[in-house]
Design a protein around this motif. Structure first.
Motif, short mmCIF file in Angstrom:
data_model
loop_
_atom_site.label_atom_id
_atom_site.label_comp_id
_atom_site.label_asym_id
_atom_site.label_seq_id
_atom_site.Cartn_x
_atom_site.Cartn_y
_atom_site.Cartn_z
N GLN A 54 4.81 45.34 57.45
CA GLN A 54 5.79 46.18 58.14
C GLN A 54 7.21 45.87 57.68
OE1 GLN A 54 5.30 48.78 60.41
NE2 GLN A 54 3.22 48.55 59.66
N LEU A 55 7.43 44.69 57.13
CA LEU A 55 8.77 44.26 56.71
C LEU A 55 9.12 44.74 55.31
CD1 LEU A 55 8.30 42.44 59.19
CD2 LEU A 55 9.32 40.56 57.91
N VAL A 56 8.23 45.49 54.66
CA VAL A 56 8.46 45.87 53.27
C VAL A 56 8.42 47.39 53.13
CG1 VAL A 56 7.70 45.58 50.88
CG2 VAL A 56 7.34 43.73 52.54
N MET A 57 9.43 47.95 52.46
CA MET A 57 9.48 49.37 52.12
C MET A 57 9.60 49.47 50.61
SD MET A 57 11.98 52.27 53.77
CE MET A 57 11.54 54.02 53.69
N ILE A 58 8.72 50.26 50.00
CA ILE A 58 8.62 50.29 48.55
C ILE A 58 8.86 51.69 47.99
CG2 ILE A 58 6.95 48.38 48.60
CD1 ILE A 58 4.77 50.49 47.88
N GLY A 59 9.05 51.75 46.67
CA GLY A 59 8.97 52.99 45.93
C GLY A 59 7.62 53.06 45.25
N ILE A 60 7.16 54.26 44.96
CA ILE A 60 5.88 54.44 44.27
C ILE A 60 6.11 55.29 43.03
CG2 ILE A 60 4.53 54.23 46.39
CD1 ILE A 60 4.19 57.33 46.27
N HIS A 61 5.08 55.37 42.18
CA HIS A 61 5.14 56.19 40.97
C HIS A 61 4.11 57.30 41.07
CE1 HIS A 61 7.95 53.58 38.81
NE2 HIS A 61 7.34 52.60 39.48
N GLY A 62 4.46 58.47 40.57
CA GLY A 62 3.55 59.60 40.60
C GLY A 62 3.91 60.63 41.65
N THR A 63 3.35 61.80 41.51
CA THR A 63 3.63 62.90 42.42
C THR A 63 2.49 63.14 43.40
OG1 THR A 63 2.78 64.46 40.75
CG2 THR A 63 5.16 64.05 40.79
N GLU A 64 1.51 62.25 43.38
CA GLU A 64 0.43 62.30 44.35
C GLU A 64 -0.04 60.88 44.61
OE1 GLU A 64 -3.18 63.11 41.14
OE2 GLU A 64 -2.51 64.73 42.45
N LEU A 65 -0.74 60.71 45.70
CA LEU A 65 -1.31 59.40 46.01
C LEU A 65 -2.36 59.07 44.96
CD1 LEU A 65 -1.21 57.18 48.24
CD2 LEU A 65 -3.20 58.30 49.25
N ASN A 66 -2.17 57.93 44.27
CA ASN A 66 -3.13 57.56 43.23
C ASN A 66 -3.65 56.15 43.51
OD1 ASN A 66 -1.08 55.76 42.32
ND2 ASN A 66 -0.23 57.35 40.98
N ASP A 67 -4.45 55.64 42.60
CA ASP A 67 -5.08 54.34 42.84
C ASP A 67 -4.04 53.23 43.01
OD1 ASP A 67 -7.56 55.48 42.71
OD2 ASP A 67 -7.96 54.89 40.64
N ASP A 68 -2.97 53.28 42.22
CA ASP A 68 -1.95 52.23 42.30
C ASP A 68 -1.21 52.26 43.63
OD1 ASP A 68 -2.52 51.24 39.80
OD2 ASP A 68 -1.00 52.43 38.78
N SER A 69 -0.74 53.44 44.03
CA SER A 69 0.02 53.53 45.28
C SER A 69 -0.88 53.28 46.48
CB SER A 69 0.72 54.88 45.39
OG SER A 69 -0.16 55.96 45.18
N ARG A 70 -2.12 53.76 46.42
CA ARG A 70 -3.06 53.50 47.52
C ARG A 70 -3.34 52.00 47.64
NH1 ARG A 70 -6.53 56.85 46.17
NH2 ARG A 70 -6.20 58.51 47.69
N TYR A 71 -3.48 51.34 46.51
CA TYR A 71 -3.71 49.89 46.52
C TYR A 71 -2.54 49.17 47.17
CZ TYR A 71 -4.50 45.13 44.86
OH TYR A 71 -4.68 43.76 44.80
N MET A 72 -1.31 49.52 46.78
CA MET A 72 -0.13 48.87 47.35
C MET A 72 -0.09 49.05 48.87
SD MET A 72 1.50 47.34 44.93
CE MET A 72 2.99 46.95 45.85
N LEU A 73 -0.33 50.25 49.34
CA LEU A 73 -0.24 50.53 50.77
C LEU A 73 -1.30 49.79 51.55
CD1 LEU A 73 0.48 54.38 50.68
CD2 LEU A 73 2.09 52.56 51.27
N ASN A 74 -2.52 49.72 51.01
CA ASN A 74 -3.62 49.13 51.77
C ASN A 74 -3.78 47.63 51.55
OD1 ASN A 74 -5.25 51.43 53.18
ND2 ASN A 74 -4.70 52.26 51.18
N GLN A 75 -3.61 47.17 50.34
CA GLN A 75 -3.76 45.75 50.07
C GLN A 75 -2.67 44.95 50.75
OE1 GLN A 75 -6.21 44.19 48.59
NE2 GLN A 75 -5.30 42.13 48.58
N TYR A 76 -1.45 45.51 50.79
CA TYR A 76 -0.31 44.78 51.33
C TYR A 76 0.21 45.38 52.64
CZ TYR A 76 -0.57 42.98 46.59
OH TYR A 76 -1.03 42.41 45.42
#
Length: 372
Positions: A54-76
């Protein structure tokens, strides 16, 4: 505003039931709880890694939810996402992306934000009507236009699925991003913009505390000093921040910390890493009990002088609730892991961690569900 938020709280808490409770039991318990008890219950249901996320706000890459952004959101267990032009193609695509991101939310909504200040700092110009620059609004002298544009911008962003705008700029200066060099004018226009965002149910962000209008170096590149006495800061740069903090609900907005150094307050640390500025000045002296967020930790003013695993920890120990890391996944990962390790070792105490998480959860439950 308050009634809207409380209704959304009840709906959201009902959806995200606590582990081990049946839906019926949880709904009955929720109806009997005060709002503060609801916040406490959500926080108590979180694991340590979830709290840190909850203490972290990030930027992501891509114009849709992909494996990398999904991993960041769920793993961390990331609590928020800031989008840029690299993520935005059209209104339809953006609405789909924010919905996909929000679909990954764990227990409370994500904060999904954008930098839509106006003038030179705008995103998605092909489908989001860009507001005029703060300077042009201030020069025209009609603060009702600042309110109208903030409301219009907030409404547009809410329809696209955003719940945070990183505006208005509350700095007193002469750049196109500033309303004026006159602190009284800035105070009036920032207050008008705040009213506009509140009317649109959009969380807004006052930046860059305690003011960068006197700055000479772009903090994206390097750090520098603001040469001003405490009295000058109090009578000029802090005036717009004081106005909003004293007159508005703290769940409606965040305060974003600058990366500049204010030697008259703290000669060693930039504001984003300074307990003197965040905890003593902003919290204790000015009475702000809402969410404090840092500027992007990848900016040269801090990234040149520290390791990402330590920068996030320094910021939180100084008083920040959310650390912003906008561009590179390895940096975002390092910030999260540094915070998690500090929490596990007790460098960041459970009490300190819970303080921030409760502020964040409180804001999210009250203001995080923007209407579309």
């Amino acid at each position: 505003m308050k009634n809207y938020g409380k209704c959304m709280v009840l709906a959201f808490v009902m959806i995200f039931t606590l582990a081990g409770c049946s839906k019926v039991d949880t709904m009955q318990e929720t109806r009997q709880q005060t709002f503060d008890e609801q916040v406490d219950a959500v926080v108590e249901s979180m694991t340590l890694p979830e709290k840190v996320g909850q203490l972290v706000m990030i930027g992501i890459h891509g114009t849709e939810l992909n494996d990398d952004s999904r991993y960041m959101l769920n793993q961390y267990h990331i609590g928020g996402v800031l989008l840029f032009d690299r993520n935005l193609q059209s209104a339809e695509q953006t609405t789909r992306l924010t919905a996909e991101l929000q679909g990954e939310a764990q227990k409370v909504p994500l904060l999904i934000g954008l930098d839509e200040e106006g003038g030179t700092v705008v995103r998605g110009k092909s489908f989001i009507t860009p507001p005029p620059s703060a300077q042009s609004l201030g020069t025209a002298g009609d603060n009702t236009q600042a309110e109208a544009w903030a409301r219009r911008t907030g409404e547009q962003l809410a329809k696209l699925g955003f719940n945070v705008n990183f505006a208005p700029v509350a700095d007193v200066g002469d750049s196109s991003r500033d309303f004026s060099r006159d602190p009284q004018v800035v105070k009036k226009f920032v207050a008008a913009a705040a009213q506009g965002y509140e009317s649109a149910h959009m969380i807004y962000t006052l930046k860059h505390f305690p003011g960068i209008g006197k700055g000479q170096v772009d903090s994206h590149i390097d750090r520098s000093n603001i040469i001003a006495t405490k009295q000058q800061l109090a009578e000029e740069d802090l005036l717009p921040f004081k106005e909003i903090i004293s007159q508005h609900d703290t769940e409606d907005f965040m305060v974003l910390m600058s990366h500049l150094i204010y030697p008259e307050i703290d000669a060693s640390n930039p504001a984003s890493l300074s307990p003197e500025i965040q905890t003593k000045l902003l919290r204790q002296e000015m009475g702000f009990n809402g969410v404090i967020i840092t500027d992007d930790l990848e900016m040269g003013a801090v990234s040149k002088y520290g390791d990402f695993r330590q920068l996030g920890v320094q910021a939180v120990l100084a008083g920040a609730d959310i650390v912003l890391v906008c561009h590179e996944y390895p940096h975002e990962t390092d910030v999260y892991l540094g915070l998690l390790e500090a929490a596990e070792k007790g460098t960041i105490s459970q009490e300190r961690l819970n303080e921030s998480v409760k502020r964040i959860v409180r804001m999210k439950l009250l203001r995080g569900n923007s209407p579309r």
